[in-house]
Design an enzyme around this catalytic site. Sequence first.
Site, short mmCIF file in Angstrom:
data_model
loop_
_atom_site.label_atom_id
_atom_site.label_comp_id
_atom_site.label_asym_id
_atom_site.label_seq_id
_atom_site.Cartn_x
_atom_site.Cartn_y
_atom_site.Cartn_z
N ARG A 161 42.25 43.51 44.69
CA ARG A 161 43.11 44.27 43.78
C ARG A 161 42.89 45.73 44.11
NH1 ARG A 161 39.35 46.92 42.60
NH2 ARG A 161 40.56 47.86 40.96
N GLY A 162 43.60 46.62 43.39
CA GLY A 162 43.58 48.03 43.76
C GLY A 162 44.72 48.25 44.74
N ARG A 201 52.52 40.89 42.95
CA ARG A 201 52.22 41.84 41.88
C ARG A 201 53.29 42.93 41.91
NH1 ARG A 201 46.26 43.76 40.89
NH2 ARG A 201 47.19 44.10 38.84
N ASP A 235 48.57 53.49 41.00
CA ASP A 235 49.23 52.36 41.66
C ASP A 235 50.62 52.73 42.17
OD1 ASP A 235 47.27 51.21 39.54
OD2 ASP A 235 47.53 49.71 41.12
O1 MRU Z 1 45.01 45.78 38.32
P1 MRU Z 1 44.21 46.46 39.41
O2 MRU Z 1 42.75 46.20 39.33
O3 MRU Z 1 44.80 46.18 40.77
O4 MRU Z 1 44.44 48.00 39.10
C1 MRU Z 1 43.80 48.97 39.88
C2 MRU Z 1 44.07 50.34 39.43
O5 MRU Z 1 44.76 50.57 38.45
C3 MRU Z 1 43.55 51.45 40.30
O6 MRU Z 1 43.24 52.56 39.52
C4 MRU Z 1 44.63 51.82 41.30
O7 MRU Z 1 45.07 50.68 42.01
C5 MRU Z 1 44.17 52.84 42.25
S1 MRU Z 1 43.09 52.09 43.41
C6 MRU Z 1 42.47 53.14 44.54
#
Ligand code: MRU
Length: 366
Positions: A53-54, A90, A246
């Site tokens: 994720r991220g 996603r 994101d």
């Molecule tokens: O739902 P996730 O864990 O994928 O969300 C991640 C985030 O909101 C992070 O802050 C974002 O992806 C930036 S990652 C460098």
Amino acid sequence: MKIDGVPYRTIWPAADGAAVEIIDQTRLPHEFVTVRLDTLADAAHAIKAMLVRGAPLIGATAAYGMALAARANPSDLALTVAYNVLHATRPTAINLKWALDEMIKALGPVPEPERAAAAFARAAAIADEDVAICSAIGDHGARLIAEAWEKAKAKGASRVNVLTHCNAGWLATVDWGTALAPVYKAFDAGLPVHVWVDETRPRNQGAALTARELNWHGVPHTVIADNTGGHLMQHGEVDIVIVGTDRTTRGGDVCNKIGTYLKALAAKDNGVPFHVALPSPTIDWTVADGVKEIPIEQRDPREQSHIAGKDEAGRVVEVQLVPDGSAAANYAFDVTPARLVTGLITERGVCAASAEGLRALFPEKA
Ligand code: MRU
């Protein structure tokens, strides 16, 4: 970054060259497990179920997913199917579409028998580019932490306090991280950095992942409940907020993990600089109004109604938090309007969160 002295990335080609490997982030912080992705379906599952994720890591995994698909069937039709399967995993992080588009751009002109090799090469390049981008963000952002430290020191402080939300560290990227790259660079340069880590309900990416990786690197940090940041800011305990994103619009509206907006409001009210670490593949140049146009993922309410943790016997268990029969909702992201953002830290430097600011750094997108 290193785990127990061993350098790791979050995704890497398997030794036999036939697959890729990842760290299963659903098992962190209590267990360290790597998983092999052999097929397009494996890659899609890894993104959807949040083994990875991220935003940047989602993009890199999608790129490798296309490569795994091209190895199984390099035809145009199969690649279109793979694009659609991965794109549906996603909805919010724009790096996913960016990486898929990059793969199609790279593979379109390549003859079918050569496509699998070209796809693995482009996916590896996307991963390497992410590492370079995040390292540059770290350099630019570390200067902001150094400035914050000078101001804090002048007031008699013994450390510089950074507050972050969710996990935008190396586990969210291929390496370095976005919001945490400046922290690692500042820490490695000898600055007395301390990080307030928002636990980040409902999935607890802060408590589980940010704390885990700061721990691995030895950076002083404290996990706080999500509602604590405003109080700390009122009492001068936060020198700078740095978060990831994101998807950021061409005008500088920042979509990030749910709760980011409330931190930005509290920062504005208390005169605390609120910065967003922004790799350029996370900019959606097609979107003007973040609040109205960015799709916000809604996830399984069970992530809200239940929680996992380690019991006293060391077993990871899940328990229910809410009463039987209560509804739960799970909005995964929110949008912070550009007016609340002090600056965007990109690989090309820091700019205002505005169309003019972004255009000045990325004139080719104007
Ligand atoms: O739902 P996730 O864990 O994928 O969300 C991640 C985030 O909101 C992070 O802050 C974002 O992806 C930036 S990652 C460098």
